[in-house]
Design a protein around this motif. Structure first.
Motif, mmCIF file in Angstrom:
data_model
loop_
_atom_site.group_PDB
_atom_site.id
_atom_site.type_symbol
_atom_site.label_atom_id
_atom_site.label_comp_id
_atom_site.label_asym_id
_atom_site.label_seq_id
_atom_site.Cartn_x
_atom_site.Cartn_y
_atom_site.Cartn_z
ATOM 1 N N UNK A 273 0.838 -1.206 0.000
ATOM 2 C CA UNK A 273 0.000 0.000 0.000
ATOM 3 C C UNK A 273 0.871 1.254 0.000
ATOM 4 N N UNK A 274 1.944 1.247 0.805
ATOM 5 C CA UNK A 274 2.859 2.381 0.812
ATOM 6 C C UNK A 274 3.511 2.591 -0.537
ATOM 7 N N UNK A 275 3.888 1.487 -1.194
ATOM 8 C CA UNK A 275 4.498 1.594 -2.524
ATOM 9 C C UNK A 275 3.500 2.147 -3.546
ATOM 10 N N UNK A 276 2.232 1.761 -3.411
ATOM 11 C CA UNK A 276 1.205 2.251 -4.331
ATOM 12 C C UNK A 276 0.980 3.747 -4.131
ATOM 13 N N UNK A 277 0.944 4.180 -2.864
ATOM 14 C CA UNK A 277 0.798 5.609 -2.581
ATOM 15 C C UNK A 277 1.961 6.388 -3.179
ATOM 16 N N UNK B 29 1.927 9.232 -6.105
ATOM 17 C CA UNK B 29 2.589 10.513 -5.944
ATOM 18 C C UNK B 29 3.492 10.829 -7.126
ATOM 19 N N UNK B 30 4.238 9.829 -7.588
ATOM 20 C CA UNK B 30 5.110 10.008 -8.747
ATOM 21 C C UNK B 30 4.288 10.257 -10.007
ATOM 22 N N UNK B 31 3.152 9.550 -10.113
ATOM 23 C CA UNK B 31 2.283 9.721 -11.274
ATOM 24 C C UNK B 31 1.744 11.143 -11.350
ATOM 25 N N UNK B 32 1.279 11.660 -10.224
ATOM 26 C CA UNK B 32 0.762 13.023 -10.190
ATOM 27 C C UNK B 32 1.875 14.015 -10.526
ATOM 28 N N UNK C 86 2.914 8.655 -16.616
ATOM 29 C CA UNK C 86 1.478 8.843 -16.814
ATOM 30 C C UNK C 86 0.965 8.043 -17.989
ATOM 31 N N UNK C 87 1.831 7.797 -18.981
ATOM 32 C CA UNK C 87 1.413 7.049 -20.160
ATOM 33 C C UNK C 87 1.259 5.561 -19.873
ATOM 34 N N UNK C 88 1.759 5.085 -18.715
ATOM 35 C CA UNK C 88 1.695 3.664 -18.382
ATOM 36 C C UNK C 88 0.453 3.292 -17.586
ATOM 37 N N UNK C 89 -0.446 4.249 -17.332
ATOM 38 C CA UNK C 89 -1.667 3.965 -16.572
ATOM 39 C C UNK C 89 -2.567 3.046 -17.387
ATOM 40 N N UNK C 90 -3.150 2.049 -16.738
ATOM 41 C CA UNK C 90 -4.059 1.128 -17.406
ATOM 42 C C UNK C 90 -5.462 1.264 -16.835
ATOM 43 N N UNK C 91 -6.450 1.161 -17.716
ATOM 44 C CA UNK C 91 -7.845 1.174 -17.312
ATOM 45 C C UNK C 91 -8.411 -0.233 -17.318
ATOM 46 N N UNK C 92 -9.741 -0.364 -17.374
ATOM 47 C CA UNK C 92 -10.372 -1.694 -17.328
ATOM 48 C C UNK C 92 -9.880 -2.643 -18.418
ATOM 49 N N UNK C 93 -9.722 -2.128 -19.647
ATOM 50 C CA UNK C 93 -9.282 -2.995 -20.747
ATOM 51 C C UNK C 93 -7.862 -3.484 -20.493
ATOM 52 N N UNK C 94 -6.970 -2.564 -20.111
ATOM 53 C CA UNK C 94 -5.590 -2.951 -19.846
ATOM 54 C C UNK C 94 -5.482 -3.935 -18.699
ATOM 55 N N UNK D 156 -6.685 -5.069 -4.974
ATOM 56 C CA UNK D 156 -7.488 -4.649 -3.825
ATOM 57 C C UNK D 156 -6.856 -3.439 -3.145
ATOM 58 N N UNK D 157 -5.539 -3.449 -3.000
ATOM 59 C CA UNK D 157 -4.839 -2.321 -2.396
ATOM 60 C C UNK D 157 -4.900 -1.092 -3.300
ATOM 61 N N UNK D 158 -4.810 -1.300 -4.613
ATOM 62 C CA UNK D 158 -4.957 -0.183 -5.548
ATOM 63 C C UNK D 158 -6.337 0.453 -5.423
ATOM 64 N N UNK D 159 -7.365 -0.401 -5.325
ATOM 65 C CA UNK D 159 -8.726 0.104 -5.169
ATOM 66 C C UNK D 159 -8.857 0.901 -3.882
ATOM 67 N N UNK D 160 -8.235 0.415 -2.810
ATOM 68 C CA UNK D 160 -8.291 1.116 -1.530
ATOM 69 C C UNK D 160 -7.654 2.493 -1.635
ATOM 70 N N UNK D 161 -6.464 2.555 -2.221
ATOM 71 C CA UNK D 161 -5.748 3.828 -2.330
ATOM 72 C C UNK D 161 -6.499 4.797 -3.227
ATOM 73 N N UNK D 162 -6.929 4.321 -4.395
ATOM 74 C CA UNK D 162 -7.637 5.200 -5.333
ATOM 75 C C UNK D 162 -8.912 5.741 -4.702
ATOM 76 N N UNK D 163 -9.641 4.864 -4.009
ATOM 77 C CA UNK D 163 -10.931 5.266 -3.466
ATOM 78 C C UNK D 163 -10.806 6.280 -2.346
ATOM 79 N N UNK D 164 -9.644 6.340 -1.705
ATOM 80 C CA UNK D 164 -9.501 7.291 -0.604
ATOM 81 C C UNK D 164 -8.689 8.520 -0.998
#
Length: 407
Positions: free
Chosen positions: A277-281, A285-288, A298-306, A330-338
């Motif tokens: 979770x810390x690594x995802x946060x 941060x790096x993505x932003x 930013x170009x490496x972000x994947x959506x539902x299809x990816x 699951x951890x990605x969903x947690x971080x994104x959702x908060x």
């Protein structure tokens, strides 16, 4: 037809696995909101699998006597068009099988004067209800990792606790440098090293030491194991600018099947989930930062299809790979959702915090309008990322679909 279905690159089965994983993750998230809301006396009007329109629902109808005591209980079928406000929660199955939702009384701003409304609760209770979904996603990831550590999973051997039980030790190639001798020889990340010129190293450190003894004039026969088969490849060290010396250009590490005693596995599961979770946060941060500085991540972000494509690739590696991927999602969903973005739990929690600091309730209609705008922006972002996924993977998807029908 079935053989074609399983042999094409873009497997419909991958999509089904992705939808199943997504549904589990979202349902667990919403279950967290539901349980926390019920603990604090907030009414859950509906808990649904999938998204509306409703296919079918069921609700428990209680018959009360004059003293408001329950004398009988029965379950009633609820149709899709039935919008009756029942006393108990409607449990529904909906037509869009993409996760689920929980509808809490008063979450849209109404019912501030009713004790079972979300809006009537103190700020700290509202914050816990909003954060409960994130907690459940973190808990699910922790349990998956704990299950893996209790049963035995492949893992790097560096930095393990002393009570770790390790078996099937091997040396794995973790990285192959572009333009290196190793890449030219055909070595791949994931190969297991057996020997160099018939000399079998005991560990990764010894393997690195052996490779350093060979110069640019001495070819080396590298025996590796890949997908259960042994392969002998020949490579000769060449100059690498990154190291400013001749080298083969491979990263090596010691891995093995790691198992912990039951209670240690639980603790290690929590530690691993928190570390991820810390690594995802940090990654977000790096993505932003890249979005504002023009960086490349930013170009490496994947959506539902990816993610569906990645799910198919991961599923080929076996059960534990799917479970580990589920935990990380699951951890990605947690971080994104908060994240403190309107329409997400983090954005709603931010309003609760501001309300507590101001010691004054804000206009729920204003908050609802801001969340609606945020939701529209999120939909646009999802659409843009999906279009990027289609540009990246569209050819593979198209050829896969043609392969299903034998075209």
């Amino acid at each position: 037809f079935v053989r074609r279905l399983y042999s094409c690159y873009f497997l419909p089965m991958s999509v089904l696995i992705f939808l199943l994983i997504l549904s589990v993750l979202v349902l667990v998230h919403e279950l967290g909101h539901y349980v926390a809301a019920r603990i604090f006396g907030v009414k859950a009007e509906e808990f649904g699998y999938g998204f509306p329109p409703r296919a079918v629902g069921f609700v428990r109808v209680d018959t009360l006597d004059r003293d408001r005591r329950v004398v009988s209980k029965k379950w009633k079928r609820v149709s899709g068009s039935d919008q009756t406000a029942y006393d108990n929660t409607v449990w529904s199955v909906n037509w869009l099988p993409l996760g689920g939702f929980v509808k809490l009384k008063g979450e849209t701003g109404d019912g501030t004067d009713q004790k079972d409304s979300f809006q009537s609760k103190p700020g700290w209770q509202k914050f816990i209800i909003l954060a409960a979904g994130v907690f459940m996603n973190w808990l699910l990831a922790s349990m998956i990792f704990a299950f893996g550590f209790a049963s035995g999973v492949p893992a790097e051997l560096a930095g393990l606790p002393q009570n770790a039980l390790v078996s099937d030790k091997r040396i794995e190639i973790t990285d192959v440098v572009a333009g290196s001798a190793a890449l030219e020889a055909g070595l791949q990340a994931g190969d297991y090293v057996i020997s160099f010129n018939e000399t079998a190293p005991a560990n990764a450190e010894e393997a690195r030491a052996i490779l350093k003894t060979y110069d640019e004039k001495t070819p080396v026969t590298i025996k590796v194991k890949r997908d259960g088969e042994e392969k002998s490849l020949t490579a000769t060290a060449k100059y690498l600018p990154e190291l400013d010396r001749a080298a083969f250009g491979v990263g090596l590490t010691d891995i093995g099947t790691v198992k912990f005693p039951f209670f240690t596995a639980i603790g290690q599961g929590f530690v691993t989930a928190t570390s991820y979770a810390g690594a995802i946060v940090a990654g977000f941060g790096q993505l932003i930062s890249d979005l504002f500085s023009g960086g490349g991540q930013a170009a490496d972000v994947s959506g539902p299809v990816g993610i569906a494509i990645i799910t198919g690739q991961v599923s080929e590696r076996g059960f534990w790979a799917i479970m580990q991927f589920t935990a990380i999602l699951s951890l990605n969903l947690a971080v994104i959702n908060f994240l403190p973005i309107p329409a997400l739990d983090g954005g709603r929690a931010l309003f609760v915090i501001f309300e507590g600091l101001r010691r004054k309730k804000h206009d729920p209609r204003v908050e609802a309008a801001i969340h609606q705008v945020g939701f529209i922006v999120l939909l646009v972002l999802i659409l843009l990322v999906t279009l990027q996924d289609l540009r990246k993977h569209g050819s593979s998807i198209w050829h896969g679909l043609l392969g299903v029908f034998g075209i």
